[in-house]
Design an enzyme around this catalytic site. Structure first.
Site, PDB file in Angstrom:
ATOM      1  N   SER A 108     -55.820  41.015  84.029  1.00  0.00           N
ATOM      2  CA  SER A 108     -56.866  41.291  82.431  1.00  0.00           C
ATOM      3  C   SER A 108     -56.677  42.693  81.850  1.00  0.00           C
ATOM      4  CB  SER A 108     -58.471  41.229  83.015  1.00  0.00           C
ATOM      5  OG  SER A 108     -58.465  39.605  82.759  1.00  0.00           O
ATOM      6  N   SER A 164     -58.588  39.309  80.061  1.00  0.00           N
ATOM      7  CA  SER A 164     -59.737  39.193  79.747  1.00  0.00           C
ATOM      8  C   SER A 164     -60.378  40.561  78.936  1.00  0.00           C
ATOM      9  CB  SER A 164     -60.862  38.922  80.790  1.00  0.00           C
ATOM     10  OG  SER A 164     -60.962  39.956  81.754  1.00  0.00           O
ATOM     11  N   LYS A 193     -65.421  48.116  79.009  1.00  0.00           N
ATOM     12  CA  LYS A 193     -65.536  46.653  79.218  1.00  0.00           C
ATOM     13  C   LYS A 193     -66.953  46.363  79.540  1.00  0.00           C
ATOM     14  CE  LYS A 193     -63.122  42.826  81.448  1.00  0.00           C
ATOM     15  NZ  LYS A 193     -61.914  42.369  82.212  1.00  0.00           N
TER      16      LYS A 193
END
Ligand code: GLN
Length: 474
Positions: A177, A153, A78
């Site tokens: 997330s 997210s 990420k």
């Protein structure tokens, strides 16, 4: 089978028995990204050259019999997690050109174990969102239906994996997330206990809730990767000194006699999708067949979790994001005064949702409101923790849906922040309480969208998650 479709365990075996090389495997993932990134938009940066150089080195190690557990296995990270010498944007223009001087501890550990970083994954900017529509690099599409969101997210991390662009991903979970996008994209995702994995090098959001964990295609792969990531780190004083449990040996351990709690506040929520409810109920029945004792439980403060989260996290967030001002990190906009430099830089460098959180947080922490909001939210947080502690005196794990509904349409909730926040109704409570939780695939809707099942365990009992998860999903 195509190489990029393999699990970690399958690929590790193929690399060792010489069926293919690390170069073949890394190239297969790079080809897949090249073919699909324009459509899915899961990667912000791809490091083809560096990854192929690392693969050549991995092939030498394999030939010399020096292979480590993850030698030659390509993974994505990420973009809100720092990687040394490699651009790490947090999916915000503020850090468009930011190149960290250090690896996050978890990334360093995975590289030490032989894994090969192939690129940085799209996400909601600095982790703010539940649909990956708050990225300044465009939304991530759900590979199961390109009209739907990937979740957030960590949408890029989940979509990349579901689309076979890498063999595993590393993401961040403050309030859901990892688990929610894992559920929307049909992969396995773990939020470890707060303090289990080092947060060093993770761009901070809500520091007292932030965690970093793996996403994988199978539970077995998850156990393998988490075992490597876990452990105390002198660079993160919130990591616990407790020994790291051997997670791989918890795989397929009999679940007979375990007590599984089903929280009525989750299963009776208005707005819980019928197909989701049926899928979870069917899996719980299957566990009962395997000898689990099923018990309805109550977590009475569940309904306050979202409100508590949206005071605590924006408050901590507004302070953490204060460092991004154009002076210390990232891009700078010129202005007539120092204030003007800050204002212009932050205006252009953050997306709207990040600004909204900063404003909420600044308000909650202001002198007149601190007691009324932040302090009160901390009190409610204790109540939510007590709910879990009490429940776990009676049951070994808790099972619930990961999300009340499957992936929704792109744009569907974009203009309604409250509706978006409610998408986290089932992932938020465990996060607020610091409990570990995993989301695993539990079938699909008639329309073909994945459904996620969530297992929550007591603090530091990740091995129980693996044990129960492996009884449901390989
Ligand atoms: N959707 C939640 C939020 O927007 C969770 C974010 C996260 O876990 N990073 O805050």
């Amino acid at each position: 089978m195509n190489l990029h479709e393999l699990t970690i365990v399958e690929a590790a075996k193929g690399l060792r028995d010489g069926s293919f090389s690390a170069t073949n495997l890394v190239q297969a993932c790079l080809d897949r990204i090249a073919a699909r990134n324009e459509t899915v938009n899961a990667f912000i940066s791809v490091f083809a050259e560096e990854a192929l150089a690392a693969a050549a080195k991995a092939d030498e190690d394999l030939a010399a019999g020096n292979a480590k557990p993850l030698t030659g296995i390509p993974f994505g990270v990420k973009d809100a997690i720092c990687t040394v010498g490699q651009r790490s944007t947090g999916a915000a223009k503020m850090l468009d050109a930011y190149v960290p001087s250090h690896d996050a501890t978890v990334v360093a550990k995975l590289k030490d174990a032989g894994a090969i970083l192939i690129g940085k994954q799209n996400c909601d900017a600095f982790g703010h969102g539940a649909s990956n529509e708050n990225s300044m690099y465009g939304p991530v599409k759900n590979p199961h239906d390109l009209g739907k969101v990937s979740g957030g997210s960590s949408g890029g991390s989940a979509a990349a994996l579901a689309d076979n662009q890498c063999l595993f991903s590393i993401a961040e979970d403050t309030g859901g997330s990892i688990r929610q996008p894992a559920a929307f994209c049909g992969v396995v995702g773990l939020r470890p206990s707060y303090g289990r994995n080092s947060r060093y090098g993770i761009m901070p959001m809500g520091s007292s809730l932030d965690t970093v964990g793996p996403m994988t295609k199978t539970v077995e792969d998850l156990a393998l990767v988490q075992e490597i990531m876990a452990g105390h780190d002198a660079n993160d004083m919130t990591t616990v000194p407790d020994a790291v449990q051997p997670l791989t040996s918890a795989m397929n351990k009999k679940v007979e006699g375990l007590t599984v709690g089903i929280p009525k506040e989750y299963m009776e929520l208005e707005g819980l999708d019928d197909e989701v409810k049926q899928a979870i109920t069917a899996q719980v029945e299957a566990l009962q067949q395997q000898g689990c004792i099923i018990k309805e439980i109550s977590l009475p403060h569940t309904t306050y979790a979202i409100a508590t989260y949206y005071i605590l996290v924006p408050s901590e967030d507004s302070s953490n994001l204060g460092r991004l001002d154009g002076i210390r990190y990232g891009s700078r906009k010129e202005g007539d005064s120092l204030f003007d430099v800050y204002a212009q830089t932050r205006r252009d460098g953050f997306p709207e949702e990040v600004k909204r959180r900063i404003m909420i947080g600044t308000y909650c922490l202001s002198a007149g409101y601190y007691d009324a909001y932040y302090k009160k939210a901390q009190r409610v947080r204790t109540k939510i923790m007590q709910d879990f502690t009490e429940a776990f005196s009676d049951v070994d794990v808790i099972i619930a849906p990961t999300s009340p509904f499957p992936a929704f349409g792109i744009g569907e909730k974009a203009d309604d922040p409250i509706a978006m926040y409610l998408a986290d109704a089932f992932v938020c409570p465990a996060a607020v309480a610091g409990m570990p939780a995993v989301s695993i695939p539990a079938g699909k809707t008639e329309a073909g969208l994945p459904i996620g099942l969530q297992i929550i365990a007591p603090r530091l009992a990740e091995e129980k998650l693996i044990q129960v998860a492996s009884a449901i999903h390989s």
